[in-house]
Design an enzyme around this catalytic site. Structure first.
Site, PDB file in Angstrom:
ATOM      1  N   ARG A  47      -8.262   2.076  -8.693  1.00 13.69           N
ATOM      2  CA  ARG A  47      -9.699   1.829  -8.619  1.00 13.69           C
ATOM      3  C   ARG A  47     -10.418   3.169  -8.543  1.00 13.69           C
ATOM      4  O   ARG A  47      -9.874   4.145  -8.025  1.00 13.69           O
ATOM      5  CB  ARG A  47     -10.037   0.971  -7.388  1.00 13.69           C
ATOM      6  CG  ARG A  47     -11.496   0.552  -7.299  1.00 13.69           C
ATOM      7  CD  ARG A  47     -11.761  -0.262  -6.042  1.00 13.69           C
ATOM      8  NE  ARG A  47     -13.129  -0.768  -6.005  1.00 13.69           N
ATOM      9  CZ  ARG A  47     -13.657  -1.411  -4.971  1.00 13.69           C
ATOM     10  NH1 ARG A  47     -12.928  -1.626  -3.872  1.00 13.69           N
ATOM     11  NH2 ARG A  47     -14.901  -1.838  -5.011  1.00 13.69           N
ATOM     12  N   HIS A  58       0.831  -1.205   0.000  1.00 20.03           N
ATOM     13  CA  HIS A  58       0.000   0.000   0.000  1.00 20.03           C
ATOM     14  C   HIS A  58       0.871   1.263   0.000  1.00 20.03           C
ATOM     15  O   HIS A  58       0.331   2.379   0.022  1.00 20.03           O
ATOM     16  CB  HIS A  58      -0.896   0.038   1.248  1.00 20.03           C
ATOM     17  CG  HIS A  58      -2.001  -0.979   1.249  1.00 20.03           C
ATOM     18  ND1 HIS A  58      -2.723  -1.307   0.123  1.00 20.03           N
ATOM     19  CD2 HIS A  58      -2.522  -1.738   2.252  1.00 20.03           C
ATOM     20  CE1 HIS A  58      -3.639  -2.215   0.431  1.00 20.03           C
ATOM     21  NE2 HIS A  58      -3.536  -2.495   1.713  1.00 20.03           N
TER      22      HIS A  58
END
Length: 241
Positions: free
Chosen positions: A149, A127
């Site tokens: 996304r 991440h």
């Protein structure tokens, strides 16, 4: 798969119990201006991560929290395992491939020394923003899959996840959550800053952008080609068609 990520399960069970005993104020730490979840990250871990030695055939799936990294990571891992079984079975150790917590920044400080002994091809998730990667990922041209996304869907998913995952700060309203997300007072910082930082790295030859929304269609084949391109188009066509 015959093997499972035992470390993944063990760590998640452990941090869930820890999170139940924490106040919201205790759930985040700041490191170099970015908020991280206390149960997963610490300065000692980040220091050890700097020395991690990436390889040119490593596969690094990079995505902001709730961008689909676990789901896409499973697809990538299955691709690597299936391909290795067919083309390079002598190099595959499925147990070691799944031995560590898959997120590069999470684990104990000895994790990276152990990973140095593991055979290629290694698969890892993260991440982290690209400017927080260990330098060797870009220096040694590891294969980076940059997962994006729709921010609206990331926000909605993250809001519900935060209210159900005990180590993350909960929010009474979406408005309260959204303000925290925009100013970076969330685990892993601001998604907007995350994407802006990637703008400086997106054109590097070892980076392939992929999207959550299209992963089941054309980009699934594109991703497979990128990971296995050194095996030749005939083998790739046989594998992916």
């Amino acid at each position: 798969m015959a093997h499972v990520r035992k470390k993944f399960i063990e760590i998640l069970e452990k941090v869930m119990k820890e999170g139940e005993q924490m106040t919201p104020e205790e759930m985040l730490i700041m490191h170099e201006g970015i908020a991280y979840p206390t149960v997963f990250c610490n300065p000692e871990q980040f220091k050890a991560l700097e020395a991690f030695q990436a390889r040119s055939d490593d596969v690094v799936l990079a995505g902001y929290c709730k961008s689909g990294t676990n789901w896409v990571g499973q697809i990538v891992t299955d691709l690597v395992i299936t391909s290795a079984k067919k083309y390079e079975p002598e190099k595959l150790d499925e147990k070691l491939l799944l031995a560590e917590f898959p997120y590069l920044e999470i684990g104990d400080t000895e994790k990276y020394k152990r990973m140095d002994t593991y055979p290629s091809r290694r698969v890892m998730f993260t991440h982290l923003r690209p400017d927080r990667f260990p330098p060797s990922i870009f220096q040694n041209k590891a294969k980076v899959l940059m997962l994006v996304r729709n921010p609206k869907d990331v926000a909605a998913s993250f809001f519900h996840f935060s209210n159900n995952f005990s180590p993350y700060p909960p929010y009474d309203t979406f408005e309260e959550f959204f303000r925290a997300l925009m100013i970076g007072k969330m685990p892993w910082g601001s998604y907007i800053e995350y994407l802006c930082t990637w703008n400086k790295y997106i054109d590097k030859e070892n980076v392939l952008p992929i999207t959550y929304e299209e992963i089941k269609e054309v980009q699934f084949r594109h991703m497979g080609s990128y990971i296995h391109k050194q095996q030749g188009m005939e083998r790739l066509r046989e594998r992916m068609m």
